[in-house]
Design an enzyme around this catalytic site. Structure first.
Site, PDB file in Angstrom:
ATOM      1  N   TYR A 295     -16.501  84.321 110.888  1.00 14.93           N
ATOM      2  CA  TYR A 295     -16.808  85.378 110.494  1.00 14.93           C
ATOM      3  C   TYR A 295     -17.457  85.609 109.046  1.00 14.93           C
ATOM      4  O   TYR A 295     -17.935  86.468 108.212  1.00 14.93           O
ATOM      5  CB  TYR A 295     -16.064  86.629 111.350  1.00 14.93           C
ATOM      6  CG  TYR A 295     -16.564  86.879 112.756  1.00 14.93           C
ATOM      7  CD1 TYR A 295     -17.269  87.050 112.758  1.00 14.93           C
ATOM      8  CD2 TYR A 295     -15.284  87.408 113.036  1.00 14.93           C
ATOM      9  CE1 TYR A 295     -18.643  87.585 114.302  1.00 14.93           C
ATOM     10  CE2 TYR A 295     -15.745  87.194 114.788  1.00 14.93           C
ATOM     11  CZ  TYR A 295     -16.930  88.152 115.301  1.00 14.93           C
ATOM     12  OH  TYR A 295     -16.997  88.347 116.248  1.00 14.93           O
TER      13      TYR A 295
ATOM     14  N   ASN B 243     -16.979  94.766 122.333  1.00 18.35           N
ATOM     15  CA  ASN B 243     -17.968  94.769 122.672  1.00 18.35           C
ATOM     16  C   ASN B 243     -18.063  93.713 123.894  1.00 18.35           C
ATOM     17  O   ASN B 243     -19.151  93.108 123.796  1.00 18.35           O
ATOM     18  CB  ASN B 243     -19.599  94.768 121.804  1.00 18.35           C
ATOM     19  CG  ASN B 243     -19.192  93.891 120.469  1.00 18.35           C
ATOM     20  OD1 ASN B 243     -18.325  92.675 120.377  1.00 18.35           O
ATOM     21  ND2 ASN B 243     -20.172  94.130 119.584  1.00 18.35           N
TER      22      ASN B 243
ATOM     23  N   ARG C 205     -23.412  93.117 127.240  1.00 18.71           N
ATOM     24  CA  ARG C 205     -22.312  94.544 126.726  1.00 18.71           C
ATOM     25  C   ARG C 205     -23.281  96.314 126.944  1.00 18.71           C
ATOM     26  O   ARG C 205     -22.047  97.127 127.788  1.00 18.71           O
ATOM     27  CB  ARG C 205     -22.884  94.987 125.015  1.00 18.71           C
ATOM     28  CG  ARG C 205     -22.418  93.508 124.708  1.00 18.71           C
ATOM     29  CD  ARG C 205     -22.720  93.169 123.402  1.00 18.71           C
ATOM     30  NE  ARG C 205     -21.799  92.406 122.825  1.00 18.71           N
ATOM     31  CZ  ARG C 205     -22.002  91.375 121.029  1.00 18.71           C
ATOM     32  NH1 ARG C 205     -24.107  91.984 120.875  1.00 18.71           N
ATOM     33  NH2 ARG C 205     -21.811  90.885 120.695  1.00 18.71           N
TER      34      ARG C 205
ATOM     35  N   ARG D 272     -28.301  85.238 123.521  1.00 26.22           N
ATOM     36  CA  ARG D 272     -28.327  86.401 122.935  1.00 26.22           C
ATOM     37  C   ARG D 272     -28.822  87.518 123.589  1.00 26.22           C
ATOM     38  O   ARG D 272     -27.993  88.845 123.633  1.00 26.22           O
ATOM     39  CB  ARG D 272     -28.658  86.503 121.429  1.00 26.22           C
ATOM     40  CG  ARG D 272     -27.889  85.452 120.808  1.00 26.22           C
ATOM     41  CD  ARG D 272     -27.020  85.979 119.973  1.00 26.22           C
ATOM     42  NE  ARG D 272     -26.713  87.731 119.371  1.00 26.22           N
ATOM     43  CZ  ARG D 272     -26.891  87.530 118.711  1.00 26.22           C
ATOM     44  NH1 ARG D 272     -24.815  88.213 118.098  1.00 26.22           N
ATOM     45  NH2 ARG D 272     -26.945  89.130 117.541  1.00 26.22           N
TER      46      ARG D 272
ATOM     47  N   HIS E 128     -18.886  87.293 122.143  1.00 26.21           N
ATOM     48  CA  HIS E 128     -19.966  86.521 120.602  1.00 26.21           C
ATOM     49  C   HIS E 128     -20.968  86.107 121.711  1.00 26.21           C
ATOM     50  O   HIS E 128     -19.934  85.181 122.227  1.00 26.21           O
ATOM     51  CB  HIS E 128     -19.359  86.484 119.647  1.00 26.21           C
ATOM     52  CG  HIS E 128     -19.528  85.191 118.567  1.00 26.21           C
ATOM     53  ND1 HIS E 128     -20.463  86.142 117.740  1.00 26.21           N
ATOM     54  CD2 HIS E 128     -20.108  83.989 118.703  1.00 26.21           C
ATOM     55  CE1 HIS E 128     -20.613  85.065 116.741  1.00 26.21           C
ATOM     56  NE2 HIS E 128     -20.417  83.986 117.335  1.00 26.21           N
TER      57      HIS E 128
ATOM     58  N   LYS F 142     -14.311  87.994 123.609  1.00 23.23           N
ATOM     59  CA  LYS F 142     -13.297  88.724 122.830  1.00 23.23           C
ATOM     60  C   LYS F 142     -12.040  89.392 123.947  1.00 23.23           C
ATOM     61  O   LYS F 142     -12.129  89.290 125.193  1.00 23.23           O
ATOM     62  CB  LYS F 142     -14.003  89.675 122.075  1.00 23.23           C
ATOM     63  CG  LYS F 142     -15.492  89.155 121.743  1.00 23.23           C
ATOM     64  CD  LYS F 142     -15.939  89.965 120.443  1.00 23.23           C
ATOM     65  CE  LYS F 142     -17.141  90.080 120.005  1.00 23.23           C
ATOM     66  NZ  LYS F 142     -17.236  91.169 118.769  1.00 23.23           N
TER      67      LYS F 142
ATOM     68  N   THR G 269     -24.858  94.848 119.955  1.00 24.42           N
ATOM     69  CA  THR G 269     -24.267  94.667 118.979  1.00 24.42           C
ATOM     70  C   THR G 269     -23.346  96.161 119.956  1.00 24.42           C
ATOM     71  O   THR G 269     -22.053  95.915 120.164  1.00 24.42           O
ATOM     72  CB  THR G 269     -24.086  94.813 117.663  1.00 24.42           C
ATOM     73  OG1 THR G 269     -24.541  93.458 116.993  1.00 24.42           O
ATOM     74  CG2 THR G 269     -22.520  94.879 117.090  1.00 24.42           C
TER      75      THR G 269
ATOM     76  N   GLU H  18     -20.840  76.954 114.004  1.00 26.90           N
ATOM     77  CA  GLU H  18     -19.302  77.565 114.696  1.00 26.90           C
ATOM     78  C   GLU H  18     -19.006  76.944 116.030  1.00 26.90           C
ATOM     79  O   GLU H  18     -17.533  77.032 116.043  1.00 26.90           O
ATOM     80  CB  GLU H  18     -20.483  78.917 115.626  1.00 26.90           C
ATOM     81  CG  GLU H  18     -20.937  80.473 114.714  1.00 26.90           C
ATOM     82  CD  GLU H  18     -20.962  81.277 115.304  1.00 26.90           C
ATOM     83  OE1 GLU H  18     -21.219  81.630 116.440  1.00 26.90           O
ATOM     84  OE2 GLU H  18     -21.265  82.072 114.426  1.00 26.90           O
TER      85      GLU H  18
HETATM   86  P1  DAT Z   1     -23.410  90.905 117.138  1.00 23.37           P
HETATM   87  O1  DAT Z   1     -21.679  90.186 117.092  1.00 23.37           O
HETATM   88  O2  DAT Z   1     -23.625  91.179 118.019  1.00 23.37           O
HETATM   89  O3  DAT Z   1     -23.662  89.163 116.816  1.00 23.37           O
HETATM   90  P2  DAT Z   1     -22.495  91.277 114.446  1.00 23.37           P
HETATM   91  O4  DAT Z   1     -22.487  89.446 113.976  1.00 23.37           O
HETATM   92  O5  DAT Z   1     -23.089  92.120 113.573  1.00 23.37           O
HETATM   93  O6  DAT Z   1     -22.503  91.953 116.033  1.00 23.37           O
HETATM   94  O7  DAT Z   1     -20.938  91.927 114.322  1.00 23.37           O
HETATM   95  C1  DAT Z   1     -20.196  90.762 114.289  1.00 23.37           C
HETATM   96  C2  DAT Z   1     -18.949  91.913 115.003  1.00 23.37           C
HETATM   97  O8  DAT Z   1     -18.159  92.714 114.342  1.00 23.37           O
HETATM   98  C3  DAT Z   1     -19.867  92.895 116.223  1.00 23.37           C
HETATM   99  O9  DAT Z   1     -19.459  91.883 117.152  1.00 23.37           O
HETATM  100  C4  DAT Z   1     -18.464  93.827 116.367  1.00 23.37           C
HETATM  101  C5  DAT Z   1     -18.164  94.270 114.429  1.00 23.37           C
HETATM  102  N1  DAT Z   1     -19.352  94.847 114.226  1.00 23.37           N
HETATM  103  C6  DAT Z   1     -20.443  94.623 113.532  1.00 23.37           C
HETATM  104  N2  DAT Z   1     -20.933  96.399 112.681  1.00 23.37           N
HETATM  105  C7  DAT Z   1     -20.399  96.755 113.013  1.00 23.37           C
HETATM  106  C8  DAT Z   1     -19.859  98.576 112.827  1.00 23.37           C
HETATM  107  N3  DAT Z   1     -20.687  99.076 112.178  1.00 23.37           N
HETATM  108  N4  DAT Z   1     -18.717  99.299 112.661  1.00 23.37           N
HETATM  109  C9  DAT Z   1     -18.039  97.447 113.565  1.00 23.37           C
HETATM  110  N5  DAT Z   1     -17.782  97.230 114.069  1.00 23.37           N
HETATM  111  C10 DAT Z   1     -18.813  96.127 113.346  1.00 23.37           C
HETATM  112 MG    MG Z   2     -23.071  87.687 115.276  1.00 23.58          MG
END
Ligand code: DAT
Ligand code: MG
Length: 138
Positions: A49, A113, A103, A86, A116, A9, A92, A127
Site C-alpha cells: 500500500y 471491503n 463488495r 476490479r 483487494h 481480506k 471501494t 504487487e
Molecule cells: P481500492 O481497495 O478500491 O483500490 P484504495 O486503493 O483507494 O481502494 O484504498 C485502499 C483501501 O483503503 C480500501 O480498500 C479501503 C481503505 N480506504 C480507502 N479509502 C478510505 C477511507 N476514506 N476511509 C477508510 N478506509 C479507506
Molecule cells: Mg487500491
C-alpha cells in the site's frame, strides 16, 4: 494472459467468503496462478500500500489488514485481468458498489471491503512481485 493480484481480506476469511469470492473469478473464466493463506505484517503492507502510507486512514488500514490471515492470490486471464477483477469487485465503498459485485453483494463498510485487486497493469506487476517474487510464467 495477463496477471493481477487479488487479496481476500481478513473479513472475507473470517466470514467464510473466500470460496465465494475466488469462485466468482473462476466462474468468470479467470485462473488461479498462485494462492496462499498468509498473515501480513506492517512491512509488507507498507510495500503493498505504498501509495497510501501517511494518509489519514492508513493506520486503521494496516490494523485491519494484519488482524488475521488473508488469501493472497495471483489471478490470470485474457486481456486486462486487473480490469475484469476490479469490475467484479465493485466500488471501494461497499454501500456505493453495484449489486452483483463482490463488495456490493457482501459489504457495508469501506474499512472492511472484503477484497483487494490491482488498479492497473503496472500495479499488478508491482504487487505480484511483492507477494510472489519467484513466480514464473507457465
Ligand atoms: P481500492 O481497495 O478500491 O483500490 P484504495 O486503493 O483507494 O481502494 O484504498 C485502499 C483501501 O483503503 C480500501 O480498500 C479501503 C481503505 N480506504 C480507502 N479509502 C478510505 C477511507 N476514506 N476511509 C477508510 N478506509 C479507506
Ligand atoms: Mg487500491
Amino acid at each position: 494472459m495477463e496477471r493481477t493480484l487479488v487479496i481476500c481480506k481478513p473479513d472475507a476469511v473470517e466470514r467464510g467468503l473466500v470460496g465465494e469470492i475466488i469462485g466468482r473469478f473462476e466462474r468468470k473464466g479467470l485462473r488461479i496462478a498462485a494462492a496462499e493463506l498468509r498473515t501480513l505484517d506492517r512491512d509488507v503492507l507498507a510495500r503493498h500500500y505504498a501509495e497510501h502510507v501517511g494518509k489519514g486512514f492508513y493506520d486503521d488500514l494496516v490494523a485491519f489488514m494484519s488482524r488475521g490471515p488473508v488469501l493472497v492470490a495471483v489471478v490470470e486471464g485474457p486481456g486486462d485481468a486487473w480490469s475484469v477483477v476490479r469490475q467484479m469487485m465493485g466500488a471501494t465503498d461497499p454501500m456505493k458498489a453495484a449489486a452483483g459485485t463482490i463488495r456490493g453483494d457482501f459489504g457495508t463498510m469501506v474499512t472492511e471491503n472484503l477484497v483487494h485487486g490491482s488498479d492497473s497493469a503496472e500495479s499488478a506487476r508491482r504487487e505480484v512481485a511483492v507477494f510472489f517474487p519467484g513466480l514464473r510464467r507457465e
